[in-house]
Design a protein around this motif. Structure first.
Motif, PDB file in Angstrom:
ATOM      1  N   PRO A 177       0.826  -1.216   0.000  1.00  0.00           N
ATOM      2  CA  PRO A 177       0.000   0.000   0.000  1.00  0.00           C
ATOM      3  C   PRO A 177       0.853   1.255   0.000  1.00  0.00           C
ATOM      4  O   PRO A 177       1.862   1.351   0.698  1.00  0.00           O
ATOM      5  CB  PRO A 177      -0.820  -0.123   1.290  1.00  0.00           C
ATOM      6  N   ALA A 178       0.422   2.247  -0.800  1.00  0.00           N
ATOM      7  CA  ALA A 178       1.187   3.484  -0.928  1.00  0.00           C
ATOM      8  C   ALA A 178       0.753   4.552   0.067  1.00  0.00           C
ATOM      9  O   ALA A 178       1.489   5.517   0.286  1.00  0.00           O
ATOM     10  CB  ALA A 178       1.039   4.025  -2.352  1.00  0.00           C
ATOM     11  N   ASP A 179      -0.428   4.422   0.669  1.00  0.00           N
ATOM     12  CA  ASP A 179      -0.926   5.445   1.585  1.00  0.00           C
ATOM     13  C   ASP A 179      -0.032   5.562   2.813  1.00  0.00           C
ATOM     14  O   ASP A 179       0.349   4.555   3.431  1.00  0.00           O
ATOM     15  CB  ASP A 179      -2.345   5.111   2.041  1.00  0.00           C
ATOM     16  N   ALA A 180       0.271   6.800   3.190  1.00  0.00           N
ATOM     17  CA  ALA A 180       1.102   7.022   4.378  1.00  0.00           C
ATOM     18  C   ALA A 180       0.417   6.526   5.645  1.00  0.00           C
ATOM     19  O   ALA A 180       1.085   6.180   6.621  1.00  0.00           O
ATOM     20  CB  ALA A 180       1.421   8.513   4.500  1.00  0.00           C
ATOM     21  N   ALA A 181      -0.912   6.470   5.632  1.00  0.00           N
ATOM     22  CA  ALA A 181      -1.663   6.040   6.816  1.00  0.00           C
ATOM     23  C   ALA A 181      -1.729   4.524   6.961  1.00  0.00           C
ATOM     24  O   ALA A 181      -2.198   4.020   7.987  1.00  0.00           O
ATOM     25  CB  ALA A 181      -3.092   6.598   6.745  1.00  0.00           C
ATOM     26  N   ALA A 182      -1.254   3.774   5.971  1.00  0.00           N
ATOM     27  CA  ALA A 182      -1.421   2.313   5.967  1.00  0.00           C
ATOM     28  C   ALA A 182      -0.676   1.655   7.115  1.00  0.00           C
ATOM     29  O   ALA A 182       0.490   1.962   7.378  1.00  0.00           O
ATOM     30  CB  ALA A 182      -0.950   1.745   4.637  1.00  0.00           C
ATOM     31  N   SER A 183      -1.345   0.715   7.787  1.00  0.00           N
ATOM     32  CA  SER A 183      -0.700  -0.100   8.814  1.00  0.00           C
ATOM     33  C   SER A 183      -0.305  -1.470   8.287  1.00  0.00           C
ATOM     34  O   SER A 183       0.465  -2.186   8.924  1.00  0.00           O
ATOM     35  CB  SER A 183      -1.631  -0.267  10.017  1.00  0.00           C
ATOM     36  N   VAL A 184      -0.845  -1.864   7.135  1.00  0.00           N
ATOM     37  CA  VAL A 184      -0.442  -3.103   6.474  1.00  0.00           C
ATOM     38  C   VAL A 184       0.802  -2.812   5.653  1.00  0.00           C
ATOM     39  O   VAL A 184       0.809  -1.908   4.815  1.00  0.00           O
ATOM     40  CB  VAL A 184      -1.562  -3.640   5.567  1.00  0.00           C
ATOM     41  N   SER A 185       1.861  -3.579   5.900  1.00  0.00           N
ATOM     42  CA  SER A 185       3.103  -3.330   5.161  1.00  0.00           C
ATOM     43  C   SER A 185       3.092  -4.019   3.800  1.00  0.00           C
ATOM     44  O   SER A 185       3.672  -3.502   2.840  1.00  0.00           O
ATOM     45  CB  SER A 185       4.304  -3.803   5.980  1.00  0.00           C
ATOM     46  N   ALA A 186       2.448  -5.195   3.710  1.00  0.00           N
ATOM     47  CA  ALA A 186       2.416  -5.917   2.439  1.00  0.00           C
ATOM     48  C   ALA A 186       1.349  -7.000   2.476  1.00  0.00           C
ATOM     49  O   ALA A 186       1.045  -7.555   3.532  1.00  0.00           O
ATOM     50  CB  ALA A 186       3.771  -6.539   2.118  1.00  0.00           C
ATOM     51  N   ALA A 280     -16.953   6.087   5.718  1.00  0.00           N
ATOM     52  CA  ALA A 280     -15.969   5.130   5.204  1.00  0.00           C
ATOM     53  C   ALA A 280     -14.924   5.897   4.405  1.00  0.00           C
ATOM     54  O   ALA A 280     -15.263   6.684   3.517  1.00  0.00           O
ATOM     55  CB  ALA A 280     -16.650   4.090   4.329  1.00  0.00           C
ATOM     56  N   TYR A 281     -13.650   5.646   4.709  1.00  0.00           N
ATOM     57  CA  TYR A 281     -12.547   6.382   4.090  1.00  0.00           C
ATOM     58  C   TYR A 281     -11.498   5.411   3.560  1.00  0.00           C
ATOM     59  O   TYR A 281     -11.305   4.319   4.105  1.00  0.00           O
ATOM     60  CB  TYR A 281     -11.891   7.317   5.123  1.00  0.00           C
ATOM     61  N   GLY A 282     -10.783   5.846   2.498  1.00  0.00           N
ATOM     62  CA  GLY A 282      -9.673   5.068   1.979  1.00  0.00           C
ATOM     63  C   GLY A 282     -10.068   4.143   0.861  1.00  0.00           C
ATOM     64  O   GLY A 282     -11.210   4.123   0.377  1.00  0.00           O
ATOM     65  N   SER A 283      -9.110   3.311   0.432  1.00  0.00           N
ATOM     66  CA  SER A 283      -9.332   2.359  -0.653  1.00  0.00           C
ATOM     67  C   SER A 283      -8.357   1.200  -0.502  1.00  0.00           C
ATOM     68  O   SER A 283      -7.391   1.272   0.260  1.00  0.00           O
ATOM     69  CB  SER A 283      -9.123   3.036  -2.021  1.00  0.00           C
ATOM     70  N   GLY A 284      -8.620   0.136  -1.267  1.00  0.00           N
ATOM     71  CA  GLY A 284      -7.746  -1.028  -1.219  1.00  0.00           C
ATOM     72  C   GLY A 284      -7.710  -1.631   0.169  1.00  0.00           C
ATOM     73  O   GLY A 284      -8.734  -1.834   0.814  1.00  0.00           O
ATOM     74  N   ILE A 285      -6.514  -1.899   0.659  1.00  0.00           N
ATOM     75  CA  ILE A 285      -6.329  -2.493   1.978  1.00  0.00           C
ATOM     76  C   ILE A 285      -6.283  -1.436   3.072  1.00  0.00           C
ATOM     77  O   ILE A 285      -6.372  -1.744   4.265  1.00  0.00           O
ATOM     78  CB  ILE A 285      -5.027  -3.345   2.007  1.00  0.00           C
ATOM     79  N   THR A 286      -6.161  -0.155   2.705  1.00  0.00           N
ATOM     80  CA  THR A 286      -6.059   0.926   3.686  1.00  0.00           C
ATOM     81  C   THR A 286      -7.411   1.601   3.827  1.00  0.00           C
ATOM     82  O   THR A 286      -7.813   2.422   3.001  1.00  0.00           O
ATOM     83  CB  THR A 286      -5.001   1.954   3.255  1.00  0.00           C
ATOM     84  N   THR A 347      -7.503  -0.307   9.081  1.00  0.00           N
ATOM     85  CA  THR A 347      -6.132  -0.755   8.842  1.00  0.00           C
ATOM     86  C   THR A 347      -5.252   0.469   8.602  1.00  0.00           C
ATOM     87  O   THR A 347      -4.692   0.665   7.526  1.00  0.00           O
ATOM     88  CB  THR A 347      -6.083  -1.715   7.649  1.00  0.00           C
ATOM     89  N   VAL A 348      -5.171   1.290   9.648  1.00  0.00           N
ATOM     90  CA  VAL A 348      -4.359   2.505   9.606  1.00  0.00           C
ATOM     91  C   VAL A 348      -3.510   2.549  10.872  1.00  0.00           C
ATOM     92  O   VAL A 348      -3.767   1.839  11.841  1.00  0.00           O
ATOM     93  CB  VAL A 348      -5.234   3.776   9.511  1.00  0.00           C
ATOM     94  N   THR A 349      -2.497   3.399  10.876  1.00  0.00           N
ATOM     95  CA  THR A 349      -1.595   3.512  12.023  1.00  0.00           C
ATOM     96  C   THR A 349      -2.268   4.273  13.164  1.00  0.00           C
ATOM     97  O   THR A 349      -3.273   4.976  12.966  1.00  0.00           O
ATOM     98  CB  THR A 349      -0.311   4.238  11.620  1.00  0.00           C
ATOM     99  N   LEU A 350      -1.689   4.148  14.365  1.00  0.00           N
ATOM    100  CA  LEU A 350      -2.200   4.916  15.498  1.00  0.00           C
ATOM    101  C   LEU A 350      -2.046   6.412  15.268  1.00  0.00           C
ATOM    102  O   LEU A 350      -2.893   7.205  15.697  1.00  0.00           O
ATOM    103  CB  LEU A 350      -1.476   4.502  16.780  1.00  0.00           C
ATOM    104  N   ASP A 351      -0.974   6.824  14.607  1.00  0.00           N
ATOM    105  CA  ASP A 351      -0.804   8.243  14.294  1.00  0.00           C
ATOM    106  C   ASP A 351      -1.912   8.722  13.361  1.00  0.00           C
ATOM    107  O   ASP A 351      -2.408   9.850  13.499  1.00  0.00           O
ATOM    108  CB  ASP A 351       0.558   8.485  13.640  1.00  0.00           C
ATOM    109  N   ALA A 352      -2.309   7.888  12.410  1.00  0.00           N
ATOM    110  CA  ALA A 352      -3.405   8.258  11.504  1.00  0.00           C
ATOM    111  C   ALA A 352      -4.719   8.364  12.266  1.00  0.00           C
ATOM    112  O   ALA A 352      -5.532   9.258  11.990  1.00  0.00           O
ATOM    113  CB  ALA A 352      -3.520   7.237  10.382  1.00  0.00           C
ATOM    114  N   LEU A 353      -4.943   7.469  13.242  1.00  0.00           N
ATOM    115  CA  LEU A 353      -6.151   7.581  14.059  1.00  0.00           C
ATOM    116  C   LEU A 353      -6.165   8.900  14.827  1.00  0.00           C
ATOM    117  O   LEU A 353      -7.204   9.572  14.909  1.00  0.00           O
ATOM    118  CB  LEU A 353      -6.231   6.417  15.046  1.00  0.00           C
ATOM    119  N   ALA A 354      -5.032   9.265  15.401  1.00  0.00           N
ATOM    120  CA  ALA A 354      -4.957  10.517  16.147  1.00  0.00           C
ATOM    121  C   ALA A 354      -5.231  11.712  15.241  1.00  0.00           C
ATOM    122  O   ALA A 354      -5.965  12.641  15.614  1.00  0.00           O
ATOM    123  CB  ALA A 354      -3.586  10.649  16.807  1.00  0.00           C
TER     124      ALA A 354
END
Length: 365
Positions: A177-186, A280-286, A347-354
């Motif tokens: 995933p290319a999104d900076a907010a993604a918590s899934v690495s691959a 609902a926000y985002g696309s793909g796996i993020t 499926t986003v990082t804690l920083d993205a949640l904040a």
């Protein structure tokens, strides 16, 4: 006595070989194919009507703090699930969850699904809602692989080494995933090159070497199963209920959640049948879902999350991460001077949640 000991040694060795056999077969060299990542993804997306039957194992690596209402979802994502599947097409299939105490079968037809509990002789009917909690059929490699790759862009895809899966030389594809907010690495997907059917899916997060989810076929037959195998009608004397979906949940009395058009860099999306209180926000796996919470549910969920090891508690609320899945209960003020509580999950990082919680607070002001 020596002979008896020798016989038990042979039995033990035989059991060890049987247990190790899937791993040994998977370790065998596999032939690759000259397919680009974009071509392979196109084959996967087009594989919805590939018929098959098979046996699959899904292993989840997440530990979720949940209420009784979500115990089934937590089990799917934190334990091992054995699945037998018979698939004719997208509207005609059957998936049985096999346990030590019995089986539960899900049968799909053109109008929805029947779920049949063999032990309790209980049937429930579902109508394929736009919002639904994950269920066992969603963990089949074929279904999960298609869903996760459906919105991946060419720039997010690369080829990886092939692998032997269910006796097939499966070609490998990686979705990063290319999104900076993604918590899934691959997400790694191994695909039958002849049909485009995903045979194994591994979801990884950056903070651990243990996969968040690993689902694979152990046995696969690409011939169409008989219609009588997937067909289902509940017995006349069975107990019949209706499946609950997320449209049945009490999301509070607010007419509309005051949510912005983007959160944490992810654009808001709309779906038919989804309540206005759910964003609902985002696309793909993020992806990130935001929902207004009624007060009686907010307090207990906040307390539950705050007791979770690693929980972050601050002026925004309380948030936790379980592998690539993050949850947060956030409070905000409303324009009429009141206050509201929101559940953020995805499926986003804690920083993205904040960051998302701060934006919601700003929108409320």
């Amino acid at each position: 006595m020596v002979r008896r000991g020798w016989r038990w040694a042979v039995v033990a060795l035989g059991l060890a070989v049987l247990v190790a056999l899937p791993a040994l077969v998977a370790a065998l060299p596999a032939d690759d194919r000259d397919l680009s990542a974009a071509e392979l993804r196109a084959q996967v997306v087009a594989s919805e009507d590939v018929a098959f039957s098979g046996y699959a194992i899904s292993t989840g690596g997440l530990v979720l703090p949940v209420s009784d209402a979500l115990t089934g979802v937590a089990d799917l994502l934190s334990d091992q699930t054995a699945l037998r599947a018979w698939y004719r097409d997208a509207d005609d299939w059957r998936v049985d969850v096999v346990t030590a105490t019995g089986e539960t079968g899900t049968h799909r037809d053109a109008s929805g699904t029947w779920t049949w509990d063999y032990a309790d002789q209980r049937a429930s009917r579902g109508d394929d809602p736009p919002l639904a909690l994950p269920s066992a059929p969603d963990l089949l490699p074929s279904a999960l692989g298609r869903r996760l790759l459906s919105e991946a862009t060419d720039a997010e895809l690369t080829r990886i080494a092939p692998a032997r899966v269910a006796g097939v030389d499966a070609v490998g594809l990686r979705y990063t995933p290319a999104d900076a907010a993604a918590s899934v690495s691959a997400v790694d997907v191994w695909v039958d090159p002849g049909t485009g059917l995903p045979l194994r899916v591994v979801v990884r997060s950056a903070d651990t070497d243990v996969p968040a989810l690993d689902t694979r076929f152990l046995d696969l037959d690409l011939s169409a199963p008989a219609a009588s195998t997937t067909d289902f009608s509940p017995p006349a004397d069975s107990d019949i209920t209706r499946d609950q979906d997320l449209r049945d949940l009490d999301l509070g009395r607010q007419e509309r959640a005051d949510l912005p058009s983007a959160l944490a860099g992810l654009a808001r999306r709309t779906f038919d049948g989804v309540p206005d209180q759910v964003g609902a926000y985002g696309s793909g796996i993020t992806v990130l879902a935001v929902s207004a919470l009624p007060g009686r549910a907010a307090g207990s969920l906040r307390d539950q999350l705050s007791r979770t090891p690693g929980a972050v508690v601050d002026d925004l609320g309380v948030r936790i991460a379980a592998g690539p899945l993050s949850l947060m209960v956030a409070g905000t003020s409303t324009r009429d001077g009141g206050s509201g509580t929101y559940l953020l999950a995805g499926t986003v990082t804690l920083d993205a949640l904040a960051a998302a919680a701060r934006q919601i607070q700003e929108a409320g002001r």
